[in-house]
Design a protein around this motif. Structure first.
Motif, PDB file in Angstrom:
ATOM      1  N   MET A   1      33.604   8.957 -29.459  1.00  0.00           N
ATOM      2  CA  MET A   1      32.842   9.562 -28.355  1.00  0.00           C
ATOM      3  C   MET A   1      33.157  11.041 -28.233  1.00  0.00           C
ATOM      4  O   MET A   1      32.278  11.876 -28.039  1.00  0.00           O
ATOM      5  CB  MET A   1      33.216   8.868 -27.038  1.00  0.00           C
ATOM      6  N   PHE A   2      34.438  11.362 -28.348  1.00  0.00           N
ATOM      7  CA  PHE A   2      34.863  12.757 -28.236  1.00  0.00           C
ATOM      8  C   PHE A   2      34.340  13.584 -29.414  1.00  0.00           C
ATOM      9  O   PHE A   2      33.934  14.732 -29.240  1.00  0.00           O
ATOM     10  CB  PHE A   2      36.392  12.827 -28.167  1.00  0.00           C
ATOM     11  N   SER A   3      34.360  12.996 -30.606  1.00  0.00           N
ATOM     12  CA  SER A   3      33.893  13.712 -31.786  1.00  0.00           C
ATOM     13  C   SER A   3      32.386  13.973 -31.696  1.00  0.00           C
ATOM     14  O   SER A   3      31.909  15.064 -32.027  1.00  0.00           O
ATOM     15  CB  SER A   3      34.230  12.896 -33.038  1.00  0.00           C
ATOM     16  N   LEU A   4      31.637  12.980 -31.221  1.00  0.00           N
ATOM     17  CA  LEU A   4      30.192  13.159 -31.059  1.00  0.00           C
ATOM     18  C   LEU A   4      29.905  14.185 -29.961  1.00  0.00           C
ATOM     19  O   LEU A   4      28.997  15.013 -30.094  1.00  0.00           O
ATOM     20  CB  LEU A   4      29.533  11.807 -30.722  1.00  0.00           C
ATOM     21  N   PHE A   5      30.693  14.149 -28.899  1.00  0.00           N
ATOM     22  CA  PHE A   5      30.550  15.125 -27.808  1.00  0.00           C
ATOM     23  C   PHE A   5      30.811  16.538 -28.343  1.00  0.00           C
ATOM     24  O   PHE A   5      30.080  17.485 -28.016  1.00  0.00           O
ATOM     25  CB  PHE A   5      31.546  14.771 -26.688  1.00  0.00           C
ATOM     26  N   ASP A   6      31.819  16.655 -29.202  1.00  0.00           N
ATOM     27  CA  ASP A   6      32.134  17.944 -29.826  1.00  0.00           C
ATOM     28  C   ASP A   6      30.928  18.465 -30.609  1.00  0.00           C
ATOM     29  O   ASP A   6      30.554  19.639 -30.500  1.00  0.00           O
ATOM     30  CB  ASP A   6      33.350  17.789 -30.754  1.00  0.00           C
ATOM     31  N   SER A   7      30.304  17.584 -31.402  1.00  0.00           N
ATOM     32  CA  SER A   7      29.172  18.023 -32.230  1.00  0.00           C
ATOM     33  C   SER A   7      27.969  18.397 -31.364  1.00  0.00           C
ATOM     34  O   SER A   7      27.233  19.326 -31.683  1.00  0.00           O
ATOM     35  CB  SER A   7      28.805  16.945 -33.252  1.00  0.00           C
ATOM     36  N   ILE A   8      27.789  17.703 -30.232  1.00  0.00           N
ATOM     37  CA  ILE A   8      26.691  18.042 -29.317  1.00  0.00           C
ATOM     38  C   ILE A   8      26.942  19.423 -28.699  1.00  0.00           C
ATOM     39  O   ILE A   8      26.033  20.243 -28.580  1.00  0.00           O
ATOM     40  CB  ILE A   8      26.549  16.951 -28.224  1.00  0.00           C
ATOM     41  N   LEU A   9      28.217  19.680 -28.349  1.00  0.00           N
ATOM     42  CA  LEU A   9      28.570  21.002 -27.816  1.00  0.00           C
ATOM     43  C   LEU A   9      28.363  22.088 -28.880  1.00  0.00           C
ATOM     44  O   LEU A   9      27.858  23.171 -28.593  1.00  0.00           O
ATOM     45  CB  LEU A   9      30.035  21.012 -27.337  1.00  0.00           C
ATOM     46  N   GLN A  10      28.777  21.783 -30.121  1.00  0.00           N
ATOM     47  CA  GLN A  10      28.589  22.744 -31.225  1.00  0.00           C
ATOM     48  C   GLN A  10      27.117  23.130 -31.359  1.00  0.00           C
ATOM     49  O   GLN A  10      26.783  24.310 -31.459  1.00  0.00           O
ATOM     50  CB  GLN A  10      29.058  22.134 -32.550  1.00  0.00           C
ATOM     51  N   ASP A  11      26.257  22.094 -31.374  1.00  0.00           N
ATOM     52  CA  ASP A  11      24.818  22.355 -31.545  1.00  0.00           C
ATOM     53  C   ASP A  11      24.243  23.081 -30.327  1.00  0.00           C
ATOM     54  O   ASP A  11      23.454  24.006 -30.462  1.00  0.00           O
ATOM     55  CB  ASP A  11      24.062  21.037 -31.773  1.00  0.00           C
ATOM     56  N   GLY A  12      24.668  22.651 -29.138  1.00  0.00           N
ATOM     57  CA  GLY A  12      24.122  23.234 -27.914  1.00  0.00           C
ATOM     58  C   GLY A  12      24.588  24.663 -27.672  1.00  0.00           C
ATOM     59  O   GLY A  12      23.824  25.499 -27.183  1.00  0.00           O
ATOM     60  N   LEU A  13      25.843  24.950 -28.019  1.00  0.00           N
ATOM     61  CA  LEU A  13      26.405  26.280 -27.767  1.00  0.00           C
ATOM     62  C   LEU A  13      26.383  27.162 -29.018  1.00  0.00           C
ATOM     63  O   LEU A  13      26.862  28.295 -28.979  1.00  0.00           O
ATOM     64  CB  LEU A  13      27.854  26.151 -27.255  1.00  0.00           C
ATOM     65  N   SER A  14      25.856  26.616 -30.122  1.00  0.00           N
ATOM     66  CA  SER A  14      25.796  27.344 -31.400  1.00  0.00           C
ATOM     67  C   SER A  14      27.161  27.929 -31.784  1.00  0.00           C
ATOM     68  O   SER A  14      27.309  29.140 -31.979  1.00  0.00           O
ATOM     69  CB  SER A  14      24.763  28.478 -31.340  1.00  0.00           C
ATOM     70  N   CYS A  15      28.164  27.074 -31.835  1.00  0.00           N
ATOM     71  CA  CYS A  15      29.504  27.517 -32.219  1.00  0.00           C
ATOM     72  C   CYS A  15      30.155  26.465 -33.110  1.00  0.00           C
ATOM     73  O   CYS A  15      29.679  25.328 -33.189  1.00  0.00           O
ATOM     74  CB  CYS A  15      30.361  27.785 -30.977  1.00  0.00           C
ATOM     75  N   ARG A  16      31.234  26.830 -33.781  1.00  0.00           N
ATOM     76  CA  ARG A  16      31.881  25.906 -34.726  1.00  0.00           C
ATOM     77  C   ARG A  16      32.872  24.977 -34.051  1.00  0.00           C
ATOM     78  O   ARG A  16      33.205  23.924 -34.569  1.00  0.00           O
ATOM     79  CB  ARG A  16      32.592  26.700 -35.839  1.00  0.00           C
ATOM     80  N   ASN A  17      33.423  25.423 -32.921  1.00  0.00           N
ATOM     81  CA  ASN A  17      34.353  24.580 -32.165  1.00  0.00           C
ATOM     82  C   ASN A  17      33.761  24.331 -30.779  1.00  0.00           C
ATOM     83  O   ASN A  17      33.833  25.189 -29.895  1.00  0.00           O
ATOM     84  CB  ASN A  17      35.724  25.258 -32.092  1.00  0.00           C
ATOM     85  N   GLY A  18      33.176  23.157 -30.624  1.00  0.00           N
ATOM     86  CA  GLY A  18      32.462  22.841 -29.385  1.00  0.00           C
ATOM     87  C   GLY A  18      33.352  22.870 -28.156  1.00  0.00           C
ATOM     88  O   GLY A  18      32.957  23.356 -27.095  1.00  0.00           O
ATOM     89  N   PHE A  19      34.577  22.345 -28.291  1.00  0.00           N
ATOM     90  CA  PHE A  19      35.481  22.291 -27.142  1.00  0.00           C
ATOM     91  C   PHE A  19      35.900  23.702 -26.712  1.00  0.00           C
ATOM     92  O   PHE A  19      35.934  24.009 -25.519  1.00  0.00           O
ATOM     93  CB  PHE A  19      36.735  21.463 -27.480  1.00  0.00           C
ATOM     94  N   GLU A  20      36.214  24.553 -27.698  1.00  0.00           N
ATOM     95  CA  GLU A  20      36.590  25.936 -27.365  1.00  0.00           C
ATOM     96  C   GLU A  20      35.422  26.641 -26.682  1.00  0.00           C
ATOM     97  O   GLU A  20      35.615  27.387 -25.714  1.00  0.00           O
ATOM     98  CB  GLU A  20      37.014  26.696 -28.630  1.00  0.00           C
ATOM     99  N   GLY A  21      34.222  26.411 -27.204  1.00  0.00           N
ATOM    100  CA  GLY A  21      33.020  27.014 -26.617  1.00  0.00           C
ATOM    101  C   GLY A  21      32.817  26.574 -25.175  1.00  0.00           C
ATOM    102  O   GLY A  21      32.544  27.393 -24.293  1.00  0.00           O
ATOM    103  N   ALA A  22      32.993  25.285 -24.940  1.00  0.00           N
ATOM    104  CA  ALA A  22      32.802  24.751 -23.586  1.00  0.00           C
ATOM    105  C   ALA A  22      33.879  25.285 -22.640  1.00  0.00           C
ATOM    106  O   ALA A  22      33.592  25.642 -21.494  1.00  0.00           O
ATOM    107  CB  ALA A  22      32.855  23.225 -23.628  1.00  0.00           C
TER     108      ALA A  22
END
Lengths: 140, 140
Positions: free
Chosen positions: A53-74
């Motif tokens: 779940m966390f890994s998929l959430f990370d990829s959704i953040l990556q795509d949504g925020l256009s960044c390589r590290n979704g968690f850092e972006g968020a």
């Protein structure tokens, strides 16, 4: 993805119910190697679900925020808009998933240093295995 | 982790059986929004399980090979010892998981370009959503 939150919430509830009923079923029988292995297996499945779940959430953040590290972006966004408490809470769960994945290490030490403030339990004994963290502490 | 492979194999079989029985149960009732949502939910759970297994495998490789990217480390080792076919097969599954996580993109295009050689099916239609990939193609 449409209704992602709802689907994840309902899906996880369903799967956890199925797994928990298996735990109860196992405990009703006598203790044996097979029962212990079943319990380990089920706890590992719970850990894998949480990690997935966390890994998929990370990829959704990556795509949504256009960044390589979704968690850092968020986290950057949360700090920027002043959501410090939410950022800290997010951090705790990022560390918890890291402990599920890697066992003891920097994330584990971070969590132990503030274990009284956490919204979940953590085993603070010196010797702890990944399986023990998986099976007893974060997911129940 | 002791018996990791065995636990993952048994655990996944158990969870997939539980989820598949739910699919059959859903299909025996009339088609409605709730049934469709249940099916989406179950397929998302399967995708999350696959992503979680791969993510945990990555962290095990990271720890075992002392590197930051477990898959890259493992692939380097496979090439070094001449396991080219295994490396290519590993690549296919890395791409498949990327498609589950991100939908169309570089990994998807790589898989489409060699769809006849893959050990799993992939939808080669131009318009495809992440949910469609999740629910119909990789995990069944």
């Amino acid at each position: 993805m449409q209704n992602y939150d709802e689907l994840v919430y309902r899906g996880t509830s369903f799967t956890l119910n199925a797994l928990n009923s298996k735990i109860i079923e196992s405990l009703e029988t006598s203790v044996s190697t097979i029962v212990v292995k079943n319990l380990q297996m089920i706890q590992l499945q719970k850990a894998i679900l949480a990690i997935g779940m966390f890994s998929l959430f990370d990829s959704i953040l990556q795509d949504g925020l256009s960044c390589r590290n979704g968690f850092e972006g968020a986290k950057k966004t949360l700090i920027k808009i002043g959501k410090i408490e939410l950022n800290d809470r997010f951090d705790n769960f990022i560390c918890a998933i890291n402990v599920l994945k890697h066992g003891q290490g920097r994330s584990y030490n971070t969590l132990v240093s503030k274990y009284k403030l956490l919204p979940f339990r953590i085993n603070c004994q010196e010797r702890i295995s990944l399986m023990k963290v998986m099976s007893q502490k974060f997911l129940h």
